[in-house]
Design a protein around this motif. Structure first.
Motif, PDB file in Angstrom:
ATOM      1  N   LEU A   5     -43.360  -8.674  -1.245  1.00  0.00           N
ATOM      2  CA  LEU A   5     -43.234 -10.042  -0.761  1.00  0.00           C
ATOM      3  C   LEU A   5     -43.128 -10.076   0.756  1.00  0.00           C
ATOM      4  O   LEU A   5     -42.569  -9.172   1.367  1.00  0.00           O
ATOM      5  CB  LEU A   5     -41.992 -10.698  -1.371  1.00  0.00           C
ATOM      6  N   CYS A   9     -38.144 -15.682  -1.831  1.00  0.00           N
ATOM      7  CA  CYS A   9     -38.654 -16.928  -2.408  1.00  0.00           C
ATOM      8  C   CYS A   9     -37.771 -17.351  -3.579  1.00  0.00           C
ATOM      9  O   CYS A   9     -36.924 -16.579  -4.030  1.00  0.00           O
ATOM     10  CB  CYS A   9     -40.107 -16.775  -2.840  1.00  0.00           C
ATOM     11  N   GLU A  10     -38.000 -18.571  -4.048  1.00  0.00           N
ATOM     12  CA  GLU A  10     -37.135 -19.164  -5.073  1.00  0.00           C
ATOM     13  C   GLU A  10     -37.960 -20.028  -6.015  1.00  0.00           C
ATOM     14  O   GLU A  10     -38.931 -20.661  -5.599  1.00  0.00           O
ATOM     15  CB  GLU A  10     -36.081 -20.016  -4.367  1.00  0.00           C
ATOM     16  N   CYS A 115     -42.041 -17.331 -10.036  1.00  0.00           N
ATOM     17  CA  CYS A 115     -41.497 -17.115  -8.689  1.00  0.00           C
ATOM     18  C   CYS A 115     -42.391 -16.151  -7.902  1.00  0.00           C
ATOM     19  O   CYS A 115     -42.756 -16.414  -6.761  1.00  0.00           O
ATOM     20  CB  CYS A 115     -40.073 -16.574  -8.784  1.00  0.00           C
ATOM     21  N   GLN A 118     -45.960 -17.572  -6.859  1.00  0.00           N
ATOM     22  CA  GLN A 118     -46.022 -18.504  -5.729  1.00  0.00           C
ATOM     23  C   GLN A 118     -45.631 -17.855  -4.403  1.00  0.00           C
ATOM     24  O   GLN A 118     -45.802 -18.439  -3.348  1.00  0.00           O
ATOM     25  CB  GLN A 118     -45.127 -19.715  -5.995  1.00  0.00           C
ATOM     26  N   ALA A 119     -45.120 -16.632  -4.454  1.00  0.00           N
ATOM     27  CA  ALA A 119     -44.630 -15.964  -3.246  1.00  0.00           C
ATOM     28  C   ALA A 119     -45.781 -15.441  -2.383  1.00  0.00           C
ATOM     29  O   ALA A 119     -46.814 -15.019  -2.902  1.00  0.00           O
ATOM     30  CB  ALA A 119     -43.722 -14.800  -3.633  1.00  0.00           C
TER      31      ALA A 119
END
Length: 194
Positions: A5, A9-10, A115, A118-119
């Protein structure tokens, strides 16, 4: 090729009145993973389930959920996204409705998967270290050639005649870089540590 990453991220979702927050971050060591988990775990939550992967090393925990319903699905999501050097923490607040073992596995693995999807990611490129010396006039051209091959200048020490460089390049790029630098310097620049 595995990736990690770019930044933490969340992802948040609610499943049958249970609230899930998934947090993921890049790591460089097991200690970093444990530190991330300790910093972000919520003691008021029902469960803080997590998994991390660092090369061939990995760990996961179900934190009180039925065995294999949380940690393993999170780890499976990390592997399915071809991620490495990553920690994922899924925090659950129980909403009063049982999800069953299949529902738990889908909730934990699915949250981790969404998660990570989308990171922002960067490829993990294997590089070897080589060194060379060049004159001040050659330095910008050496740096340009290294950058063109997606290499990195790890260290730069200036001398009276120019610079001593420590370069990180992909193993299959070393021979090509050696040839380019030899052509650039009429054979004077030689890579060491190949």
């Amino acid at each position: 090729m595995p990736s990690t990453l770019l930044e933490p991220c969340e992802f948040r979702e609610e499943i049958r009145k249970s609230r899930f927050i998934t947090l993921a971050a890049p790591i460089n060591s097991a200690a970093e993973a444990q530190s991330f988990i300790e910093r972000h775990s919520d003691s008021d939550a029902t469960h803080n389930c997590w998994a991390w992967k660092l090369g061939e090393h990995y760990r996961s925990t179900d934190d009180g959920e039925p065995g294999g319903t949380a940690g393993r699905p999170i780890l499976a999501a990390i592997q399915a996204q071809d991620c490495d050097q990553v920690v994922v923490l899924v925090i659950r607040w129980y909403g009063g409705i049982q999800l069953g073992t299949g529902g738990l596995a889908r909730a934990y693995g699915g949250g981790a998967n969404k998660c990570l999807q989308q990171a922002g990611k960067r490829l993990l490129v294997k590089r070897v270290l080589v060194s060379c010396s060049c004159t001040f006039a050659e330095l910008p051209l050496v740096k340009l050639r290294v950058a063109e091959l997606a290499g990195l200048v790890e260290q730069e020490d200036f001398t009276a005649e120019g610079a001593d460089l420590m370069l990180a390049v992909e193993p299959q790029q070393v021979a090509g870089l050696q040839q380019q630098l030899a052509d650039l310097s009429r054979g004077r620049i030689r890579l060491q540590g190949q």
